[in-house]
Design an enzyme around this catalytic site. Structure first.
Site, PDB file in Angstrom:
ATOM      1  N   VAL A   1       0.984  -1.144  -0.098  1.00  0.00           N
ATOM      2  CA  VAL A   1       0.067   0.084  -0.043  1.00  0.00           C
ATOM      3  C   VAL A   1       0.894   1.100  -0.148  1.00  0.00           C
ATOM      4  O   VAL A   1       0.562   2.118  -0.635  1.00  0.00           O
ATOM      5  CB  VAL A   1      -1.095  -0.084   1.397  1.00  0.00           C
ATOM      6  CG1 VAL A   1      -1.828   1.300   1.487  1.00  0.00           C
ATOM      7  CG2 VAL A   1      -1.791  -1.149   1.227  1.00  0.00           C
TER       8      VAL A   1
ATOM      9  N   GLY B   1       8.362  -5.318   3.198  1.00  0.00           N
ATOM     10  CA  GLY B   1       8.238  -4.877   1.774  1.00  0.00           C
ATOM     11  C   GLY B   1       9.355  -4.725   1.112  1.00  0.00           C
ATOM     12  O   GLY B   1      10.378  -5.276   1.619  1.00  0.00           O
TER      13      GLY B   1
ATOM     14  N   VAL C   1      10.384   1.831  12.852  1.00  0.00           N
ATOM     15  CA  VAL C   1       9.368   2.701  13.608  1.00  0.00           C
ATOM     16  C   VAL C   1       9.520   2.131  15.191  1.00  0.00           C
ATOM     17  O   VAL C   1       8.916   2.889  15.773  1.00  0.00           O
ATOM     18  CB  VAL C   1       8.172   2.806  13.073  1.00  0.00           C
ATOM     19  CG1 VAL C   1       8.108   3.344  11.677  1.00  0.00           C
ATOM     20  CG2 VAL C   1       7.371   1.591  13.147  1.00  0.00           C
TER      21      VAL C   1
ATOM     22  N   GLY D   1       4.190  10.251  18.441  1.00  0.00           N
ATOM     23  CA  GLY D   1       5.176  11.098  19.224  1.00  0.00           C
ATOM     24  C   GLY D   1       5.757  12.161  18.310  1.00  0.00           C
ATOM     25  O   GLY D   1       5.779  13.230  18.216  1.00  0.00           O
TER      26      GLY D   1
ATOM     27  N   TYR E   1      -1.849  -9.884  15.323  1.00  0.00           N
ATOM     28  CA  TYR E   1      -2.178  -8.648  14.486  1.00  0.00           C
ATOM     29  C   TYR E   1      -3.354  -7.840  15.006  1.00  0.00           C
ATOM     30  O   TYR E   1      -3.444  -6.802  14.829  1.00  0.00           O
ATOM     31  CB  TYR E   1      -2.298  -9.269  13.024  1.00  0.00           C
ATOM     32  CG  TYR E   1      -2.465  -8.370  11.908  1.00  0.00           C
ATOM     33  CD1 TYR E   1      -1.518  -7.240  11.606  1.00  0.00           C
ATOM     34  CD2 TYR E   1      -3.715  -8.412  11.339  1.00  0.00           C
ATOM     35  CE1 TYR E   1      -1.886  -6.497  10.537  1.00  0.00           C
ATOM     36  CE2 TYR E   1      -4.143  -7.360  10.280  1.00  0.00           C
ATOM     37  CZ  TYR E   1      -2.958  -6.590  10.045  1.00  0.00           C
ATOM     38  OH  TYR E   1      -3.217  -5.747   8.720  1.00  0.00           O
TER      39      TYR E   1
ATOM     40  N   LYS F   1      -3.483  -3.937  16.312  1.00  0.00           N
ATOM     41  CA  LYS F   1      -4.258  -2.923  15.586  1.00  0.00           C
ATOM     42  C   LYS F   1      -5.221  -2.500  16.422  1.00  0.00           C
ATOM     43  O   LYS F   1      -5.523  -1.225  16.717  1.00  0.00           O
ATOM     44  CB  LYS F   1      -4.743  -3.485  14.136  1.00  0.00           C
ATOM     45  CG  LYS F   1      -3.861  -3.672  13.330  1.00  0.00           C
ATOM     46  CD  LYS F   1      -3.293  -2.439  12.514  1.00  0.00           C
ATOM     47  CE  LYS F   1      -2.294  -2.771  11.440  1.00  0.00           C
ATOM     48  NZ  LYS F   1      -1.599  -1.702  11.004  1.00  0.00           N
TER      49      LYS F   1
ATOM     50  N   TYR G   1      -4.544   9.432  22.621  1.00  0.00           N
ATOM     51  CA  TYR G   1      -3.931  10.707  22.474  1.00  0.00           C
ATOM     52  C   TYR G   1      -4.876  11.737  21.796  1.00  0.00           C
ATOM     53  O   TYR G   1      -4.661  12.994  22.332  1.00  0.00           O
ATOM     54  CB  TYR G   1      -2.792  10.504  21.296  1.00  0.00           C
ATOM     55  CG  TYR G   1      -1.446  10.171  22.289  1.00  0.00           C
ATOM     56  CD1 TYR G   1      -0.761  10.849  22.651  1.00  0.00           C
ATOM     57  CD2 TYR G   1      -1.032   8.589  22.371  1.00  0.00           C
ATOM     58  CE1 TYR G   1       0.525  10.781  23.478  1.00  0.00           C
ATOM     59  CE2 TYR G   1      -0.046   8.568  23.063  1.00  0.00           C
ATOM     60  CZ  TYR G   1       1.017   9.384  23.555  1.00  0.00           C
ATOM     61  OH  TYR G   1       1.980   9.095  24.306  1.00  0.00           O
TER      62      TYR G   1
HETATM   63  N1  LIG Z   1      -3.247  -4.580   2.078  1.00  0.00           N
HETATM   64  C1  LIG Z   1      -4.517  -4.872   3.044  1.00  0.00           C
HETATM   65  O1  LIG Z   1      -5.234  -5.547   2.394  1.00  0.00           O
HETATM   66  C2  LIG Z   1      -4.535  -4.407   4.168  1.00  0.00           C
HETATM   67  C3  LIG Z   1      -5.584  -4.445   4.962  1.00  0.00           C
HETATM   68  C4  LIG Z   1      -5.883  -3.993   6.295  1.00  0.00           C
HETATM   69  C5  LIG Z   1      -4.823  -3.135   6.765  1.00  0.00           C
HETATM   70  N2  LIG Z   1      -3.657  -3.013   6.229  1.00  0.00           N
HETATM   71  C6  LIG Z   1      -2.570  -2.340   6.873  1.00  0.00           C
HETATM   72  O2  LIG Z   1      -1.874  -1.240   5.808  1.00  0.00           O
HETATM   73  C7  LIG Z   1      -0.890  -1.257   6.192  1.00  0.00           C
HETATM   74  C8  LIG Z   1       0.222  -1.521   4.864  1.00  0.00           C
HETATM   75  O3  LIG Z   1      -0.068  -3.017   4.421  1.00  0.00           O
HETATM   76  P1  LIG Z   1       0.636  -3.793   3.220  1.00  0.00           P
HETATM   77  O4  LIG Z   1      -0.586  -4.680   2.615  1.00  0.00           O
HETATM   78  O5  LIG Z   1       1.042  -2.666   2.262  1.00  0.00           O
HETATM   79  O6  LIG Z   1       1.336  -4.817   3.918  1.00  0.00           O
HETATM   80  P2  LIG Z   1       3.224  -4.737   3.391  1.00  0.00           P
HETATM   81  O7  LIG Z   1       3.744  -5.818   4.501  1.00  0.00           O
HETATM   82  O8  LIG Z   1       3.276  -4.737   1.919  1.00  0.00           O
HETATM   83  O9  LIG Z   1       3.576  -3.338   3.821  1.00  0.00           O
HETATM   84  C9  LIG Z   1       3.926  -3.004   5.257  1.00  0.00           C
HETATM   85  C10 LIG Z   1       5.268  -2.257   5.185  1.00  0.00           C
HETATM   86  O10 LIG Z   1       5.508  -1.773   6.678  1.00  0.00           O
HETATM   87  C11 LIG Z   1       7.149  -2.141   6.524  1.00  0.00           C
HETATM   88  N3  LIG Z   1       7.259  -2.237   7.910  1.00  0.00           N
HETATM   89  C12 LIG Z   1       6.957  -3.346   8.982  1.00  0.00           C
HETATM   90  N4  LIG Z   1       7.304  -3.320  10.016  1.00  0.00           N
HETATM   91  C13 LIG Z   1       7.992  -2.130  10.049  1.00  0.00           C
HETATM   92  C14 LIG Z   1       8.734  -1.396  10.994  1.00  0.00           C
HETATM   93  N5  LIG Z   1       9.117  -1.864  12.260  1.00  0.00           N
HETATM   94  N6  LIG Z   1       9.411  -0.277  10.796  1.00  0.00           N
HETATM   95  C15 LIG Z   1       9.663   0.344   9.390  1.00  0.00           C
HETATM   96  N7  LIG Z   1       8.752  -0.449   8.487  1.00  0.00           N
HETATM   97  C16 LIG Z   1       8.091  -1.490   8.912  1.00  0.00           C
HETATM   98  C17 LIG Z   1       7.213  -3.101   5.850  1.00  0.00           C
HETATM   99  O11 LIG Z   1       8.654  -3.502   5.482  1.00  0.00           O
HETATM  100  C18 LIG Z   1       6.395  -3.089   4.426  1.00  0.00           C
HETATM  101  O12 LIG Z   1       7.015  -2.086   3.835  1.00  0.00           O
HETATM  102  C19 LIG Z   1      -0.225  -1.969   7.380  1.00  0.00           C
HETATM  103  O13 LIG Z   1      -0.425  -1.389   8.545  1.00  0.00           O
HETATM  104  C20 LIG Z   1      -1.637  -3.108   7.288  1.00  0.00           C
HETATM  105  O14 LIG Z   1      -1.860  -3.628   8.448  1.00  0.00           O
HETATM  106  C21 LIG Z   1      -3.413  -3.538   4.830  1.00  0.00           C
END
Ligand SMILES: NC(=O)c1ccc[n+]([C@@H]2O[C@H](COP(=O)([O-])OP(=O)(O)OC[C@H]3O[C@@H](n4cnc5c(N)ncnc54)[C@H](O)[C@@H]3O)[C@@H](O)[C@H]2O)c1
Length: 298
Positions: free
Chosen positions: A1, A25, A46, A91, A134, A138, A148
């Site tokens: 995303v 990612g 992060v 923060g 997970y 969340k 906050y």
């Molecule tokens: N794609 C979906 O269907 C979906 C649905 C619900 C929620 N989300 C949320 O959207 C966000 C993006 O999801 P996505 O599908 O792109 O997943 P993804 O795994 O492709 O992307 C998540 C990104 O976060 C990065 N990341 C993980 N832990 C990290 C850390 N500690 N520090 C820095 N970077 C970190 C990863 O390297 C990755 O690039 C997530 O928070 C996910 O929970 C996505």
């Protein structure tokens, strides 16, 4: 995303600082942006405090393992990223007086008993099951964001995303759409967990990024479902993938994993009425676009 969000924000003329530790990612998804003057990439986790000297108007907090395969492989980290990572991102938002958007998930509804799911539904989550790392991360991140907002004036909104998909998903990501597209194009059987009657609301990436940007740029201060309310069974999805790919693959049924939600569909009344957002891309069209991008990179 995140990579698609960077594209969409840059296309609107924003300056973007993308923070990612590349844990799940791929920086290859950002390579086309490396010479873009509005784009900066910072390789950082992060879970540690974020040091960013520039002023910031918006923080989109997306960092988290998101595929079940990823979060089950790193359960403790997933909880800590949701807790410490969200705390650090908040923060930074406080320090910069930036508007904060938390990317949350339909998983906060667990295996829902209310259908379709409105934002007012509190969910049905097993707090100790394998998926809880997970779901609860969340839910904690949402609680932290609202605490906050309520007590310290954080300007925040929460996007509950439903099964986003599109180009750049890893073929071995573990989520159902990239898995089935890979299986179909490689002539392997498409695997379905259970009998395939469980439903999901698949949301094409352009609709997701549009929803995220509209939410961030609104003045809403609450969770909002961002999902396509077209509900499909997993069996329907498999049949559609086989038809669109022209694959000769069969379908193989496997055991249903623990706590797998049986029905999932957003009530998007709030997004439509408060934001004016509705998804524009049907499942079939989104799958075709995703397939075209796979062929382009094959
Ligand atoms: N794609 C979906 O269907 C979906 C649905 C619900 C929620 N989300 C949320 O959207 C966000 C993006 O999801 P996505 O599908 O792109 O997943 P993804 O795994 O492709 O992307 C998540 C990104 O976060 C990065 N990341 C993980 N832990 C990290 C850390 N500690 N520090 C820095 N970077 C970190 C990863 O390297 C990755 O690039 C997530 O928070 C996910 O929970 C996505």
């Amino acid at each position: 995303v995140g990579s698609h969000l960077c594209d969409a924000l840059l296309a609107r003329g924003h300056q973007v600082i993308c923070v990612d530790d590349s844990r799940t990612g791929s920086v290859a998804n950002l390579r086309h942006l490396q010479n873009h003057e509005g784009f900066t990439f910072l390789l950082a986790d992060v879970q540690a405090p974020l040091l960013i000297p520039q002023p910031l108007d918006y923080i989109y907090h997306l960092a988290s393992p998101a595929s079940p395969a990823d979060y089950m492989r790193m359960p403790v980290t997933t909880l800590l990223v949701g807790a410490r990572g969200t705390h650090n991102a908040i923060g930074l938002a406080k320090a910069k007086r930036a508007r904060f958007l938390l990317a949350s998930t339909s998983e906060v509804y667990g295996d829902p008993e209310v259908h379709p799911q409105p934002e007012t539904y509190w969910g049905n989550v097993n707090p100790i099951g394998p998926r809880s790392v997970y779901d609860q991360a969340k839910r904690y991140a949402e609680a932290l964001t609202m605490a906050y907002a309520r007590t310290q004036g954080l300007d925040a909104v929460i996007a509950r995303l439903f099964n986003g998909y599109g180009p750049r998903l890893r073929p071995w990501d573990g989520r159902v759409i990239p898995t089935m597209l890979r299986q179909a194009t490689e002539g392997e059987p498409l695997t379905i967990h259970g009998d395939g009657s469980q439903t999901r609301a698949f949301t094409y990436i352009d609709d997701v990024t549009e929803g995220l940007i509209q939410l961030a740029e609104s003045d809403l201060q609450q969770p909002i479902n961002i999902g396509n309310p077209e509900e499909h069974t997993i069996l329907e999805l498999a049949e559609t993938v086989i038809r669109l790919t022209g694959s000769a693959s069969a379908i193989r049924f496997l055991a249903l994993p623990e706590d797998d939600p049986m029905r999932r569909c957003p009530d998007v009344t709030a997004a439509r009425e408060l934001l004016g957002w509705t998804p524009a891309v049907s499942l079939e069209e989104g799958l075709e676009r995703t397939l075209a991008s796979m062929h382009a990179f094959a």
